[in-house]
Design an enzyme around this catalytic site. Sequence first.
Site, PDB file in Angstrom:
ATOM      1  N   SER A  55      57.958  92.151  44.558  1.00 25.33           N
ATOM      2  CA  SER A  55      58.731  93.019  45.460  1.00 25.33           C
ATOM      3  C   SER A  55      59.796  93.791  44.691  1.00 25.33           C
ATOM      4  CB  SER A  55      59.469  92.190  46.509  1.00 25.33           C
ATOM      5  OG  SER A  55      58.576  91.608  47.385  1.00 25.33           O
ATOM      6  N   HIS A  86      55.898  97.508  48.154  1.00 20.81           N
ATOM      7  CA  HIS A  86      54.632  97.230  47.469  1.00 20.81           C
ATOM      8  C   HIS A  86      53.709  98.433  47.665  1.00 20.81           C
ATOM      9  CE1 HIS A  86      54.746  92.776  46.597  1.00 20.81           C
ATOM     10  NE2 HIS A  86      55.844  92.952  47.291  1.00 20.81           N
ATOM     11  N   HIS A 108      50.463  88.498  50.386  1.00 20.94           N
ATOM     12  CA  HIS A 108      51.230  87.302  50.718  1.00 20.94           C
ATOM     13  C   HIS A 108      50.606  86.594  51.907  1.00 20.94           C
ATOM     14  CE1 HIS A 108      54.015  90.245  48.924  1.00 20.94           C
ATOM     15  NE2 HIS A 108      54.637  89.202  48.395  1.00 20.94           N
ATOM     16  N   TYR A 110      52.237  85.375  54.303  1.00 20.54           N
ATOM     17  CA  TYR A 110      52.926  85.747  55.543  1.00 20.54           C
ATOM     18  C   TYR A 110      52.391  87.042  56.151  1.00 20.54           C
ATOM     19  CZ  TYR A 110      55.801  88.833  52.568  1.00 20.54           C
ATOM     20  OH  TYR A 110      56.215  89.777  51.674  1.00 20.54           O
ATOM     21  N   GLU A 111      51.637  87.804  55.380  1.00 22.95           N
ATOM     22  CA  GLU A 111      51.044  89.021  55.943  1.00 22.95           C
ATOM     23  C   GLU A 111      49.871  88.668  56.863  1.00 22.95           C
ATOM     24  OE1 GLU A 111      50.575  92.425  53.012  1.00 22.95           O
ATOM     25  OE2 GLU A 111      51.126  90.796  51.669  1.00 22.95           O
ATOM     26  N   ALA A 138      60.263  88.467  42.996  1.00 23.24           N
ATOM     27  CA  ALA A 138      61.664  88.466  43.395  1.00 23.24           C
ATOM     28  C   ALA A 138      61.924  87.099  44.001  1.00 23.24           C
ATOM     29  CB  ALA A 138      61.893  89.557  44.423  1.00 23.24           C
ATOM     30  N   MET A 239      58.081  83.628  47.868  1.00 18.22           N
ATOM     31  CA  MET A 239      56.957  83.540  48.816  1.00 18.22           C
ATOM     32  C   MET A 239      55.637  83.905  48.142  1.00 18.22           C
ATOM     33  SD  MET A 239      58.854  85.358  52.035  1.00 18.22           S
ATOM     34  CE  MET A 239      60.564  84.928  52.456  1.00 18.22           C
ATOM     35  N   SER A 240      55.558  83.706  46.844  1.00 21.89           N
ATOM     36  CA  SER A 240      54.328  84.121  46.143  1.00 21.89           C
ATOM     37  C   SER A 240      54.096  83.249  44.914  1.00 21.89           C
ATOM     38  CB  SER A 240      54.462  85.591  45.711  1.00 21.89           C
ATOM     39  OG  SER A 240      55.465  85.720  44.716  1.00 21.89           O
ATOM     40  N   ASN A 263      68.935  87.490  44.840  1.00 20.02           N
ATOM     41  CA  ASN A 263      70.014  87.036  45.746  1.00 20.02           C
ATOM     42  C   ASN A 263      70.305  85.580  45.454  1.00 20.02           C
ATOM     43  OD1 ASN A 263      67.175  86.976  47.171  1.00 20.02           O
ATOM     44  ND2 ASN A 263      68.368  85.282  48.034  1.00 20.02           N
ATOM     45  N   HIS A 277      65.787  91.468  53.212  1.00 24.03           N
ATOM     46  CA  HIS A 277      64.777  92.082  52.343  1.00 24.03           C
ATOM     47  C   HIS A 277      65.350  93.288  51.604  1.00 24.03           C
ATOM     48  CE1 HIS A 277      60.827  92.787  50.781  1.00 24.03           C
ATOM     49  NE2 HIS A 277      60.737  93.971  51.340  1.00 24.03           N
TER      50      HIS A 277
HETATM   51  N1  HPA Z   1      63.940  83.185  49.666  1.00 24.18           N
HETATM   52  C1  HPA Z   1      62.611  83.382  49.682  1.00 24.18           C
HETATM   53  N2  HPA Z   1      62.026  84.421  49.106  1.00 24.18           N
HETATM   54  C2  HPA Z   1      62.802  85.306  48.477  1.00 24.18           C
HETATM   55  C3  HPA Z   1      64.197  85.167  48.423  1.00 24.18           C
HETATM   56  C4  HPA Z   1      64.791  84.056  49.059  1.00 24.18           C
HETATM   57  O1  HPA Z   1      66.021  83.866  49.048  1.00 24.18           O
HETATM   58  N3  HPA Z   1      64.669  86.232  47.723  1.00 24.18           N
HETATM   59  C5  HPA Z   1      63.597  86.974  47.350  1.00 24.18           C
HETATM   60  N4  HPA Z   1      62.465  86.418  47.812  1.00 24.18           N
END
Ligand code: HPA
Length: 307
Positions: A55, A86, A108, A110-111, A138, A239-240, A263, A277
Amino acid sequence: MFMQPVMDYPNTLNTTYPSRNHDFTKEKVAKMSAVVEEKIRHFKASPTVGIICGSGLGEVTKAVKEAVTIAYKDIPGFPRSTVQGHAGQFVIGYINEVLVVCMQGRFHFYEGYDIGTCCMPIKLLKLLGCHSLIISNAAGGLNPKFNVGDIMVIHDHINLMGFSGNGPLVGPNDEAWGPRFLSMHNAYSPAYIKEARDLLRKKNLPDHVGVYTALGGPQFETVAELRLLQAQGVDAVGMSTVHEVVMARYLGLRVFSFSLITNKCPTTYEADKNVNHQEVIDTGREKAQVLVDFVRDMVPVINSVRD
Ligand code: HPA
């Protein structure tokens, strides 16, 4: 071909496997890779290194020379990327004289894709000729030493989604692709980890190394969930990647993977700022040049260094 499980009670046969991996036969994936091969024939060589751009990390493709772009939608049978940040295309060309295939956009769970479909493009990379894979993502930083914008080299993972059987290799196995039982020992090539950390130090950047885990998402984690992960030794969460590493190792590809810490994960209820996001995308954008340079320098290493 794979063997179907033999059962005395056919009515209980689980024919809706959690992973569609077995659907992506050599024959089927070869048809998709032929579409790509057709467009890159002029290179007169096969790409050797695959790069999955996470991402907001799609800028890495700016390092690609003589780039050929192939949209996923132009490859019959290939899934589509639905996430903001993406692009949904392959970018193929040279980075530092090495012919690479970048995936600008991944799939992903989640998609709504099953975990096998999420990993299917790696089979295509294998058929194109790649022997190694760079997987970027990310991630939220759980290790308090990590700052936003830092790179964490991944040296191991916890396959939380796989714990409950949601793994890409669940279901019938085709030995022509890989083994039924796969060792995940040193899945992240120690030689690449060492070279990457040396490189980061040379660039005067933190040389973090750590454990990554992926949750299904798309919701970010609660404070209690983050505390649990932290207590179990997780340094970064996303998430990947985890299932992609499983697939890459299954196919015999060497793996280098890193997270951009986009983050800090809020592990107290008092934390005033929650993850979103946009923050993930913005950090990717701010650090684009650092990542482009890092990947550009790593590609020749990935192409040549062996354990
Ligand atoms: N959690 C899950 N997935 C993420 C995060 C997070 O804090 N930051 C970027 N992808």
